[in-house]
Design a protein around this motif. Structure first.
Motif, PDB file in Angstrom:
ATOM      1  N   CYS A 113      14.569  45.688  16.266  1.00 34.92           N
ATOM      2  CA  CYS A 113      15.746  45.280  17.044  1.00 34.92           C
ATOM      3  C   CYS A 113      15.710  43.774  17.330  1.00 34.92           C
ATOM      4  CB  CYS A 113      15.819  46.061  18.353  1.00 34.92           C
ATOM      5  SG  CYS A 113      16.398  47.767  18.173  1.00 34.92           S
ATOM      6  N   LEU A 114      14.534  43.264  17.682  1.00 36.36           N
ATOM      7  CA  LEU A 114      14.412  41.833  17.936  1.00 36.36           C
ATOM      8  C   LEU A 114      14.696  41.028  16.672  1.00 36.36           C
ATOM      9  CD1 LEU A 114      13.718  39.474  19.780  1.00 36.36           C
ATOM     10  CD2 LEU A 114      11.289  39.887  19.302  1.00 36.36           C
ATOM     11  N   ALA A 115      14.156  41.484  15.544  1.00 38.10           N
ATOM     12  CA  ALA A 115      14.395  40.782  14.278  1.00 38.10           C
ATOM     13  C   ALA A 115      15.868  40.805  13.911  1.00 38.10           C
ATOM     14  CB  ALA A 115      13.555  41.423  13.169  1.00 38.10           C
ATOM     15  N   ARG A 116      16.514  41.947  14.093  1.00 37.37           N
ATOM     16  CA  ARG A 116      17.940  42.051  13.765  1.00 37.37           C
ATOM     17  C   ARG A 116      18.782  41.195  14.706  1.00 37.37           C
ATOM     18  NH1 ARG A 116      20.182  43.557   8.973  1.00 37.37           N
ATOM     19  NH2 ARG A 116      21.937  44.987   9.205  1.00 37.37           N
ATOM     20  N   TRP A 117      18.379  41.146  15.973  1.00 35.94           N
ATOM     21  CA  TRP A 117      19.102  40.303  16.940  1.00 35.94           C
ATOM     22  C   TRP A 117      18.960  38.834  16.580  1.00 35.94           C
ATOM     23  CZ3 TRP A 117      17.110  36.964  20.914  1.00 35.94           C
ATOM     24  CH2 TRP A 117      18.099  36.464  21.775  1.00 35.94           C
ATOM     25  N   TRP A 118      17.752  38.426  16.191  1.00 32.73           N
ATOM     26  CA  TRP A 118      17.544  37.055  15.738  1.00 32.73           C
ATOM     27  C   TRP A 118      18.451  36.740  14.550  1.00 32.73           C
ATOM     28  CZ3 TRP A 118      11.465  37.056  15.912  1.00 32.73           C
ATOM     29  CH2 TRP A 118      11.053  36.633  17.182  1.00 32.73           C
ATOM     30  N   GLN A 119      18.465  37.641  13.576  1.00 35.58           N
ATOM     31  CA  GLN A 119      19.304  37.423  12.406  1.00 35.58           C
ATOM     32  C   GLN A 119      20.778  37.330  12.797  1.00 35.58           C
ATOM     33  OE1 GLN A 119      19.792  40.691   9.719  1.00 35.58           O
ATOM     34  NE2 GLN A 119      19.955  39.376   7.912  1.00 35.58           N
ATOM     35  N   SER A 120      21.174  38.187  13.720  1.00 37.40           N
ATOM     36  CA  SER A 120      22.562  38.164  14.180  1.00 37.40           C
ATOM     37  C   SER A 120      22.895  36.846  14.864  1.00 37.40           C
ATOM     38  CB  SER A 120      22.815  39.335  15.135  1.00 37.40           C
ATOM     39  OG  SER A 120      24.100  39.277  15.697  1.00 37.40           O
ATOM     40  N   CYS A 121      21.996  36.351  15.706  1.00 39.06           N
ATOM     41  CA  CYS A 121      22.235  35.088  16.411  1.00 39.06           C
ATOM     42  C   CYS A 121      22.360  33.919  15.437  1.00 39.06           C
ATOM     43  CB  CYS A 121      21.100  34.811  17.396  1.00 39.06           C
ATOM     44  SG  CYS A 121      21.041  35.944  18.804  1.00 39.06           S
ATOM     45  N   LEU A 122      21.595  33.956  14.351  1.00 38.59           N
ATOM     46  CA  LEU A 122      21.585  32.845  13.407  1.00 38.59           C
ATOM     47  C   LEU A 122      22.749  32.892  12.421  1.00 38.59           C
ATOM     48  CD1 LEU A 122      17.765  32.644  12.557  1.00 38.59           C
ATOM     49  CD2 LEU A 122      19.066  31.151  14.081  1.00 38.59           C
ATOM     50  N   TYR A 123      23.117  34.091  11.977  1.00 36.83           N
ATOM     51  CA  TYR A 123      24.051  34.195  10.858  1.00 36.83           C
ATOM     52  C   TYR A 123      25.280  35.060  11.133  1.00 36.83           C
ATOM     53  CZ  TYR A 123      19.792  32.544   8.593  1.00 36.83           C
ATOM     54  OH  TYR A 123      18.661  31.838   8.270  1.00 36.83           O
ATOM     55  N   ASN A 124      25.217  35.945  12.102  1.00 36.89           N
ATOM     56  CA  ASN A 124      26.323  36.882  12.334  1.00 36.89           C
ATOM     57  C   ASN A 124      26.429  37.188  13.823  1.00 36.89           C
ATOM     58  OD1 ASN A 124      28.366  38.781  11.986  1.00 36.89           O
ATOM     59  ND2 ASN A 124      26.937  40.441  11.473  1.00 36.89           N
ATOM     60  N   PRO A 125      26.988  36.255  14.612  1.00 35.04           N
ATOM     61  CA  PRO A 125      27.046  36.441  16.064  1.00 35.04           C
ATOM     62  C   PRO A 125      27.666  37.781  16.455  1.00 35.04           C
ATOM     63  CG  PRO A 125      27.724  34.224  15.464  1.00 35.04           C
ATOM     64  CD  PRO A 125      27.573  34.981  14.167  1.00 35.04           C
ATOM     65  N   PHE A 126      27.001  38.449  17.387  1.00 36.81           N
ATOM     66  CA  PHE A 126      27.425  39.744  17.934  1.00 36.81           C
ATOM     67  C   PHE A 126      27.304  40.890  16.922  1.00 36.81           C
ATOM     68  CE2 PHE A 126      30.133  36.421  19.881  1.00 36.81           C
ATOM     69  CZ  PHE A 126      29.560  36.423  21.143  1.00 36.81           C
ATOM     70  N   GLY A 127      26.759  40.617  15.728  1.00 38.17           N
ATOM     71  CA  GLY A 127      26.641  41.668  14.726  1.00 38.17           C
ATOM     72  C   GLY A 127      25.691  42.775  15.140  1.00 38.17           C
ATOM     73  N   PHE A 128      24.535  42.384  15.704  1.00 36.83           N
ATOM     74  CA  PHE A 128      23.584  43.407  16.131  1.00 36.83           C
ATOM     75  C   PHE A 128      24.159  44.250  17.257  1.00 36.83           C
ATOM     76  CE2 PHE A 128      20.224  44.559  19.218  1.00 36.83           C
ATOM     77  CZ  PHE A 128      19.593  45.536  18.465  1.00 36.83           C
ATOM     78  N   GLY A 129      24.890  43.622  18.176  1.00 33.67           N
ATOM     79  CA  GLY A 129      25.493  44.378  19.269  1.00 33.67           C
ATOM     80  C   GLY A 129      26.453  45.440  18.760  1.00 33.67           C
ATOM     81  N   ARG A 130      27.276  45.082  17.773  1.00 33.78           N
ATOM     82  CA  ARG A 130      28.203  46.054  17.206  1.00 33.78           C
ATOM     83  C   ARG A 130      27.460  47.182  16.508  1.00 33.78           C
ATOM     84  NH1 ARG A 130      31.137  41.219  16.049  1.00 33.78           N
ATOM     85  NH2 ARG A 130      30.175  41.088  13.968  1.00 33.78           N
ATOM     86  N   GLU A 131      26.383  46.845  15.800  1.00 38.72           N
ATOM     87  CA  GLU A 131      25.599  47.884  15.127  1.00 38.72           C
ATOM     88  C   GLU A 131      24.970  48.836  16.130  1.00 38.72           C
ATOM     89  OE1 GLU A 131      24.086  45.501  11.107  1.00 38.72           O
ATOM     90  OE2 GLU A 131      22.669  45.999  12.717  1.00 38.72           O
ATOM     91  N   PHE A 132      24.372  48.272  17.160  1.00 38.93           N
ATOM     92  CA  PHE A 132      23.672  49.116  18.130  1.00 38.93           C
ATOM     93  C   PHE A 132      24.640  49.991  18.920  1.00 38.93           C
ATOM     94  CE2 PHE A 132      21.351  49.816  22.186  1.00 38.93           C
ATOM     95  CZ  PHE A 132      20.264  50.485  21.653  1.00 38.93           C
ATOM     96  N   ARG A 133      25.787  49.438  19.270  1.00 40.21           N
ATOM     97  CA  ARG A 133      26.757  50.216  20.042  1.00 40.21           C
ATOM     98  C   ARG A 133      27.398  51.333  19.226  1.00 40.21           C
ATOM     99  NH1 ARG A 133      27.895  44.970  22.163  1.00 40.21           N
ATOM    100  NH2 ARG A 133      29.641  44.700  20.693  1.00 40.21           N
ATOM    101  N   SER A 134      27.359  51.222  17.920  1.00 42.06           N
ATOM    102  CA  SER A 134      27.929  52.272  17.062  1.00 42.06           C
ATOM    103  C   SER A 134      26.888  53.302  16.626  1.00 42.06           C
ATOM    104  CB  SER A 134      28.575  51.642  15.818  1.00 42.06           C
ATOM    105  OG  SER A 134      27.594  51.000  15.014  1.00 42.06           O
ATOM    106  N   LEU A 135      25.651  53.144  17.094  1.00 39.17           N
ATOM    107  CA  LEU A 135      24.560  54.027  16.673  1.00 39.17           C
ATOM    108  C   LEU A 135      24.811  55.456  17.144  1.00 39.17           C
ATOM    109  CD1 LEU A 135      21.778  54.550  15.473  1.00 39.17           C
ATOM    110  CD2 LEU A 135      20.771  53.679  17.589  1.00 39.17           C
ATOM    111  N   ARG A 136      24.753  56.376  16.196  1.00 37.47           N
ATOM    112  CA  ARG A 136      24.957  57.800  16.500  1.00 37.47           C
ATOM    113  C   ARG A 136      24.230  58.616  15.456  1.00 37.47           C
ATOM    114  NH1 ARG A 136      29.019  61.117  14.307  1.00 37.47           N
ATOM    115  NH2 ARG A 136      29.188  63.148  15.357  1.00 37.47           N
ATOM    116  N   LEU A 137      23.487  59.646  15.897  1.00 35.55           N
ATOM    117  CA  LEU A 137      22.758  60.496  14.972  1.00 35.55           C
ATOM    118  C   LEU A 137      23.675  61.560  14.387  1.00 35.55           C
ATOM    119  CD1 LEU A 137      19.312  61.106  16.721  1.00 35.55           C
ATOM    120  CD2 LEU A 137      19.975  59.295  15.131  1.00 35.55           C
ATOM    121  N   HIS A 138      23.450  61.877  13.125  1.00 41.26           N
ATOM    122  CA  HIS A 138      24.195  62.949  12.466  1.00 41.26           C
ATOM    123  C   HIS A 138      23.835  64.286  13.125  1.00 41.26           C
ATOM    124  CE1 HIS A 138      25.580  65.670   9.280  1.00 41.26           C
ATOM    125  NE2 HIS A 138      26.305  64.654   8.839  1.00 41.26           N
TER     126      HIS A 138
END
Length: 282
Positions: free
Chosen positions: A163-188
């Motif tokens: 999660c930290l690595a993905r957040w870092w990547q989001s901050c550098l290249y895709n602002p708010f991208g990790f937040g959208r991914e995490f908020r859409s997380l749902r198990l089948h």
């Protein structure tokens, strides 16, 4: 924290040096796996694999002096989770993969690091002896407690690292991208069904398997956290409530954790995001 990611992304040498340094400095050793994962997510397997291999050198030094392979397990687990995300697997797959990696790491720890494992048993035994009202436990019970605790630690360290690595990547290249991914997380529903059946199995044989219930429910717990963050963002609720949620988990985990797992189960079967809309939702 973003400055760490920016420094690591300057060049492979910066990433290797930062990862190696954090590995050797005990209180920040947890930074090494997300640094390696960030390089893998951003530059691919070749770049991330290079940093991973160089990081094995300080990890080997630590293992030589301590006999504890935990850093190696954490690094490998987060690296594989990052590889799964890089290969466009979903966060649902990441949560399930982290579960199996934590189990595998625990079995390896028990089998191939007997000295470190025994130190952990002795520590837990001393800790429990200091708590009044707890009877003396047999060695096999202590082994079960240590294995459960270790597997749960590996799981949440791995999830926190990716999660930290993905957040870092989001901050550098895709602002708010990790937040959208995490908020859409749902198990089948199939995954939730297997988890629920496994928990029921542990309850039936509760004398031996009750300790493993939290680990089996952990993917549902993480998914429920994603749903709660979706609620807070969609309803534009103050961050006070988000902070309150984590404070509640720290102060009363026996209440909040089962509640979140129950919410995760309900969401898996009924997709609460599609059933409840907010007028001010973005």
């Amino acid at each position: 924290m973003q400055s760490i990611a920016k420094f690591a992304m300057r060049s492979p040498l910066h990433a290797i040096g930062l990862s190696a340094f954090s590995t050797l400095v005990g209180f920040i050793s947890w930074l090494s796996p997300p640094i390696v994962a960030l390089i893998l997510l951003s530059k691919g397997l070749r770049g991330g694999g290079n940093v991973f291999l160089w990081t094995l050198i300080p990890i080997g030094i630590v293992f030589h002096f301590t006999g504890d392979p935990t850093l190696l397990f954490n690094l490998t687990s987060v690296f594989l989770l990052a590889l799964a995300l890089r290969s466009r697997f979903s966060w649902e797959h990441v949560l399930v993969l982290a579960f199996f990696l934590s189990l595998f790491g625990t079995l390896l720890y028990h089998s191939f690091a007997p000295v470190a494992f025994q130190r952990l048993i002795d520590f837990v035994s001393q800790l429990l002896s200091m708590i009044s009202g707890i009877p003396a436990l047999e060695n096999k019970d202590l082994v079960n407690i240590v294995m459960f605790s270790y597997s749960l630690q590996l799981y949440f360290y791995s999830i926190a690292g990716i999660c930290l690595a993905r957040w870092w990547q989001s901050c550098l290249y895709n602002p708010f991208g990790f937040g959208r991914e995490f908020r859409s997380l749902r198990l089948h529903p199939y995954v939730a069904t297997v988890a629920v059946l496994a928990v029921i199995f542990c309850i039936v044989f509760i004398d031996r398997l009750w300790l493993w219930i939290p680990l089996l429910a952990s993917p549902l717990f993480i998914a429920a956290l994603g749903l709660m963050h979706w609620v807070f963002a969609a309803a534009k609720i103050s961050s006070f409530w988000s902070i309150g949620l984590y404070v509640g988990l720290l102060l009363a985990p026996e209440i909040f954790a089962p509640l979140l797992v129950s919410i995760g189960i309900i969401d898996s079967f009924f997709d609460l995001r599609s059933r409840y809309k907010f007028s001010n939702k973005e």
